[in-house]
Write a protein that holds these residues in place. Structure first.
Motif, PDB file in Angstrom:
ATOM      1  N   LYS A 292     -17.306   3.825 -11.334  1.00 52.07           N
ATOM      2  CA  LYS A 292     -17.133   3.539 -12.757  1.00 52.07           C
ATOM      3  C   LYS A 292     -17.584   4.741 -13.561  1.00 52.07           C
ATOM      4  O   LYS A 292     -18.172   5.681 -13.005  1.00 52.07           O
ATOM      5  N   ILE A 293     -17.307   4.727 -14.853  1.00 50.90           N
ATOM      6  CA  ILE A 293     -17.815   5.768 -15.761  1.00 50.90           C
ATOM      7  C   ILE A 293     -18.204   5.082 -17.065  1.00 50.90           C
ATOM      8  O   ILE A 293     -17.349   4.618 -17.813  1.00 50.90           O
ATOM      9  N   ASP A 294     -19.494   5.015 -17.324  1.00 53.18           N
ATOM     10  CA  ASP A 294     -19.982   4.319 -18.519  1.00 53.18           C
ATOM     11  C   ASP A 294     -20.033   5.210 -19.752  1.00 53.18           C
ATOM     12  O   ASP A 294     -19.901   4.716 -20.880  1.00 53.18           O
ATOM     13  N   ILE A 295     -20.264   6.509 -19.541  1.00 49.24           N
ATOM     14  CA  ILE A 295     -20.574   7.403 -20.659  1.00 49.24           C
ATOM     15  C   ILE A 295     -19.750   8.683 -20.527  1.00 49.24           C
ATOM     16  O   ILE A 295     -19.661   9.264 -19.443  1.00 49.24           O
TER      17      ILE A 295
ATOM     18  N   ALA B 218     -15.168  11.040 -10.514  1.00 48.46           N
ATOM     19  CA  ALA B 218     -16.324  10.205 -10.873  1.00 48.46           C
ATOM     20  C   ALA B 218     -16.134   8.774 -10.390  1.00 48.46           C
ATOM     21  O   ALA B 218     -17.075   8.144  -9.875  1.00 48.46           O
ATOM     22  N   THR B 219     -14.925   8.258 -10.538  1.00 47.71           N
ATOM     23  CA  THR B 219     -14.652   6.881 -10.119  1.00 47.71           C
ATOM     24  C   THR B 219     -14.763   6.731  -8.611  1.00 47.71           C
ATOM     25  O   THR B 219     -15.333   5.751  -8.107  1.00 47.71           O
TER      26      THR B 219
ATOM     27  N   GLU C 119     -10.229  -1.248 -19.320  1.00 49.05           N
ATOM     28  CA  GLU C 119      -9.878  -2.083 -18.163  1.00 49.05           C
ATOM     29  C   GLU C 119     -11.112  -2.722 -17.535  1.00 49.05           C
ATOM     30  O   GLU C 119     -11.063  -3.881 -17.093  1.00 49.05           O
ATOM     31  N   ASN C 120     -12.218  -1.996 -17.493  1.00 46.97           N
ATOM     32  CA  ASN C 120     -13.436  -2.531 -16.883  1.00 46.97           C
ATOM     33  C   ASN C 120     -14.103  -3.616 -17.716  1.00 46.97           C
ATOM     34  O   ASN C 120     -14.932  -4.379 -17.208  1.00 46.97           O
TER      35      ASN C 120
ATOM     36  N   ALA D 289      -8.262  10.295 -21.455  1.00 44.57           N
ATOM     37  CA  ALA D 289      -8.436  10.089 -20.024  1.00 44.57           C
ATOM     38  C   ALA D 289      -9.475   9.013 -19.720  1.00 44.57           C
ATOM     39  O   ALA D 289      -9.331   8.240 -18.761  1.00 44.57           O
ATOM     40  N   TRP D 290     -10.533   8.962 -20.531  1.00 47.70           N
ATOM     41  CA  TRP D 290     -11.658   8.058 -20.253  1.00 47.70           C
ATOM     42  C   TRP D 290     -11.432   6.634 -20.771  1.00 47.70           C
ATOM     43  O   TRP D 290     -11.829   5.655 -20.129  1.00 47.70           O
ATOM     44  N   LEU D 291     -10.809   6.502 -21.929  1.00 48.36           N
ATOM     45  CA  LEU D 291     -10.707   5.192 -22.581  1.00 48.36           C
ATOM     46  C   LEU D 291      -9.995   4.122 -21.751  1.00 48.36           C
ATOM     47  O   LEU D 291     -10.483   2.980 -21.692  1.00 48.36           O
TER      48      LEU D 291
END
Length: 251
Positions: free
Chosen positions: A80-83, A74-75, A129-130, A122-124
């Motif tokens: 980025k990954i918002d959701i 996805a990145t 960081e973003n 994995a997502w957090l």
């Protein structure tokens, strides 16, 4: 303007049922969605409805390595990954609890609980960081708070998710990360027969609406619409909520 314009989402279990409906609804509101499922044929079918906004990634939510590859995919594709929508779930067939096998118990907790644990872990880090905040939506169940006979350990797995939703919301709120769950009523998906222990027919559906004030079982769009709201800025001050989407059944 869509309610999710410029957002990027990961949706697990997106090859059918809730996950496919959530992916379609997110895309319709302007999001890019990584459609994740262990079933390639189902995932491909979901993507074909809107290939400009949807992309398939095969994964098993119970494997940490698959989660890493999912985040990376996805990145790399969208930056980025918002959701994150932790939708993938399973159940054994409704039956007396003493007949549930250890294998059925283990698979239920591996997919329904461990899958969410690995997904959040994995997502957090990338969301923190973003420094742009983000949204986690977990698909729980009305059974997490109103369990009934025959699905004791399935309901217990969803109880863990509803509890974890609140804990995650409290812990990661300072990072502007919102965490909520959707708690659906039994719905006309492929899991209907597992949840009810009977064939999915109009007659059998009628047996499950006597205590639902709105007089029907759930539909996948009910859940998808709730997820769009929770993922959007309209819900920007809502976190730690286990939202019952059940036609009043839990009253």
């Amino acid at each position: 303007m869509g309610r999710l314009d410029n957002k990027v989402a990961i949706v697990t279990g997106a090859g059918s049922g809730f996950g496919a409906a959530i992916s379609h609804a997110f895309a319709a509101e302007g999001a890019k969605v990584l459609v994740c499922d262990i079933n390639q044929a189902g995932g491909d079918a979901t993507v074909q409805t809107n290939p400009s906004a949807l992309a398939f990634h095969k994964m098993d939510v119970t494997q940490a390595a698959d989660w890493k590859s999912t985040i990376d995919a996805a990145t790399q594709k969208w930056g980025k990954i918002d959701i994150l929508v932790n939708n993938a779930g399973t159940s054994y067939r409704n039956k007396p609890t003493a007949e549930v096998t250890e294998e059925e118990f283990q698979k239920t907790f591996d997919v329904n609980v461990k899958g969410v644990f690995l997904g959040c872990n994995a997502w957090l880090p990338q969301a923190i960081e973003n420094k742009q905040g983000g949204v986690i939506i977990n698909i729980s169940s009305v059974g997490s708070t109103r369990p009934r006979p025959g699905l004791v350990w399935y309901n217990a797995s969803k109880g863990a998710i509803s509890n974890a939703t609140k804990g995650l919301a409290a812990e990661y709120g300072p990072h502007q990360i919102r965490v909520n769950s959707i708690c659906p009523l039994v719905t006309g998906t492929a899991l209907f027969s597992s949840f009810t222990g009977m064939e999915d027919t109009p007659e059998n559906r009628e047996k499950f609406i006597f205590n639902v004030p709105m007089g029907r079982i759930g539909e996948v769009d009910d859940v998808a619409s709730a997820c769009v709201f929770m993922a959007s800025s309209e819900a920007k001050f809502i976190t730690g909520v286990n939202l019952e989407v059940d036609g009043g059944r839990c009253i």
